[in-house]
Design a protein around this motif. Structure first.
Motif, PDB file in Angstrom:
ATOM      1  N   PHE A  57      15.516  -2.628  -0.367  1.00 21.23           N
ATOM      2  CA  PHE A  57      15.397  -1.245   0.102  1.00 21.23           C
ATOM      3  C   PHE A  57      14.292  -0.506  -0.649  1.00 21.23           C
ATOM      4  CE2 PHE A  57      16.566   3.219  -0.588  1.00 21.23           C
ATOM      5  CZ  PHE A  57      16.437   3.684   0.714  1.00 21.23           C
ATOM      6  N   VAL A  58      14.265  -0.642  -1.961  1.00 17.80           N
ATOM      7  CA  VAL A  58      13.240   0.045  -2.765  1.00 17.80           C
ATOM      8  C   VAL A  58      11.855  -0.461  -2.388  1.00 17.80           C
ATOM      9  CG1 VAL A  58      12.348   0.326  -5.115  1.00 17.80           C
ATOM     10  CG2 VAL A  58      14.795   0.552  -4.667  1.00 17.80           C
ATOM     11  N   LYS A  59      11.731  -1.753  -2.222  1.00 22.67           N
ATOM     12  CA  LYS A  59      10.435  -2.339  -1.881  1.00 22.67           C
ATOM     13  C   LYS A  59       9.949  -1.844  -0.516  1.00 22.67           C
ATOM     14  CE  LYS A  59       8.585  -6.837  -0.593  1.00 22.67           C
ATOM     15  NZ  LYS A  59       8.928  -8.247  -0.431  1.00 22.67           N
ATOM     16  N   LEU A  60      10.821  -1.891   0.500  1.00 21.74           N
ATOM     17  CA  LEU A  60      10.424  -1.490   1.845  1.00 21.74           C
ATOM     18  C   LEU A  60      10.199   0.012   1.943  1.00 21.74           C
ATOM     19  CD1 LEU A  60      12.777  -3.744   4.000  1.00 21.74           C
ATOM     20  CD2 LEU A  60      10.358  -4.081   3.502  1.00 21.74           C
ATOM     21  N   ASP A  61      11.019   0.797   1.226  1.00 20.10           N
ATOM     22  CA  ASP A  61      10.858   2.243   1.246  1.00 20.10           C
ATOM     23  C   ASP A  61       9.536   2.647   0.586  1.00 20.10           C
ATOM     24  OD1 ASP A  61      11.913   4.848   1.865  1.00 20.10           O
ATOM     25  OD2 ASP A  61      12.164   5.114  -0.311  1.00 20.10           O
ATOM     26  N   THR A  62       9.211   2.024  -0.525  1.00 23.19           N
ATOM     27  CA  THR A  62       7.944   2.298  -1.202  1.00 23.19           C
ATOM     28  C   THR A  62       6.763   1.933  -0.309  1.00 23.19           C
ATOM     29  OG1 THR A  62       8.994   1.858  -3.322  1.00 23.19           O
ATOM     30  CG2 THR A  62       6.590   1.839  -3.277  1.00 23.19           C
ATOM     31  N   ILE A  92       3.848   4.513   1.125  1.00 22.82           N
ATOM     32  CA  ILE A  92       2.413   4.251   0.920  1.00 22.82           C
ATOM     33  C   ILE A  92       1.674   4.277   2.250  1.00 22.82           C
ATOM     34  CG2 ILE A  92       0.750   2.474   0.240  1.00 22.82           C
ATOM     35  CD1 ILE A  92       2.729   1.702  -2.006  1.00 22.82           C
ATOM     36  N   LYS A  93       2.258   3.672   3.290  1.00 25.79           N
ATOM     37  CA  LYS A  93       1.625   3.677   4.613  1.00 25.79           C
ATOM     38  C   LYS A  93       1.513   5.081   5.164  1.00 25.79           C
ATOM     39  CE  LYS A  93       2.699  -0.940   6.292  1.00 25.79           C
ATOM     40  NZ  LYS A  93       3.363  -1.720   7.358  1.00 25.79           N
ATOM     41  N   ASP A  94       2.560   5.884   4.984  1.00 23.74           N
ATOM     42  CA  ASP A  94       2.509   7.279   5.455  1.00 23.74           C
ATOM     43  C   ASP A  94       1.416   8.056   4.725  1.00 23.74           C
ATOM     44  OD1 ASP A  94       4.545   6.846   7.238  1.00 23.74           O
ATOM     45  OD2 ASP A  94       6.126   7.636   5.914  1.00 23.74           O
ATOM     46  N   ASN A 132      -1.255   6.886   3.290  1.00 22.15           N
ATOM     47  CA  ASN A 132      -2.575   6.389   3.703  1.00 22.15           C
ATOM     48  C   ASN A 132      -2.965   6.917   5.072  1.00 22.15           C
ATOM     49  OD1 ASN A 132      -2.939   4.977   1.347  1.00 22.15           O
ATOM     50  ND2 ASN A 132      -2.262   3.018   2.192  1.00 22.15           N
ATOM     51  N   SER A 133      -1.998   7.030   5.985  1.00 27.92           N
ATOM     52  CA  SER A 133      -2.327   7.544   7.317  1.00 27.92           C
ATOM     53  C   SER A 133      -2.666   9.029   7.251  1.00 27.92           C
ATOM     54  CB  SER A 133      -1.192   7.289   8.296  1.00 27.92           C
ATOM     55  OG  SER A 133      -0.048   8.051   7.934  1.00 27.92           O
ATOM     56  N   ILE A 134      -1.998   9.780   6.363  1.00 29.98           N
ATOM     57  CA  ILE A 134      -2.321  11.205   6.196  1.00 29.98           C
ATOM     58  C   ILE A 134      -3.719  11.367   5.624  1.00 29.98           C
ATOM     59  CG2 ILE A 134      -1.729  13.277   4.879  1.00 29.98           C
ATOM     60  CD1 ILE A 134       1.235  12.402   5.170  1.00 29.98           C
ATOM     61  N   LYS A 135      -4.068  10.544   4.635  1.00 32.61           N
ATOM     62  CA  LYS A 135      -5.402  10.599   4.024  1.00 32.61           C
ATOM     63  C   LYS A 135      -6.485  10.207   5.038  1.00 32.61           C
ATOM     64  CE  LYS A 135      -3.987   9.662  -0.716  1.00 32.61           C
ATOM     65  NZ  LYS A 135      -4.041   8.701  -1.824  1.00 32.61           N
TER      66      LYS A 135
END
Length: 129
Positions: free
Chosen positions: A110-115, A119-121, A123-126
């Motif tokens: 869960f921690v791995k997938l949530d992190t 990160i993807k969110d 990066n998409s905002i940036k």
């Protein structure tokens, strides 16, 4: 080598099949009319005995001078091997569960997938700015 595409009628379906120049020239040697070499194109049955098929992994050899690997009893393989194809819960399923009651492996996942999702969110905002 140039390829060409020919149509083969198989029952009620038409199937496109790509042939290459060397194969096409061999097919033409049978003569005009196209009916000369049909029997040689049929798939050949396996010539390996059942004993060989059940004791070796046929076709797994990647070495030029090697042989197909033998199949050993299940007890000779490590226990983790048998768990490789087990399905693990997705992030959405883990989010629905209570985090405090998750087993350690599921909590780690869960921690791995949530992190990763955060990160993807970010990066998409940036990327939009």
């Amino acid at each position: 080598m140039r390829g060409r595409i020919g149509m083969i009628s198989s029952g009620s379906k038409d199937v496109a099949r790509r042939t290459f120049a060397a194969a096409a020239s061999k097919a033409k040697k049978g003569g005009k009319g196209g009916g000369g070499g049909g029997a040689s194109d049929a798939p050949k049955g396996s010539t390996l005995s059942k004993e060989i098929k059940s004791t070796t992994v046929v076709g797994a050899n990647t070495l030029k001078d090697g042989a197909d690997p033998k199949i050993f009893p299940d007890s000779d393989y490590p226990p983790w091997l048998w768990r490789l194809l087990d399905t693990r819960p997705a992030l959405s399923e883990l989010r629905r569960k209570n985090v405090e009651t998750l087993p350690y492996d599921d909590l780690k996942r869960f921690v791995k997938l949530d992190t990763r999702a955060k990160i993807k969110d970010n990066n998409s905002i940036k990327a939009k700015n």
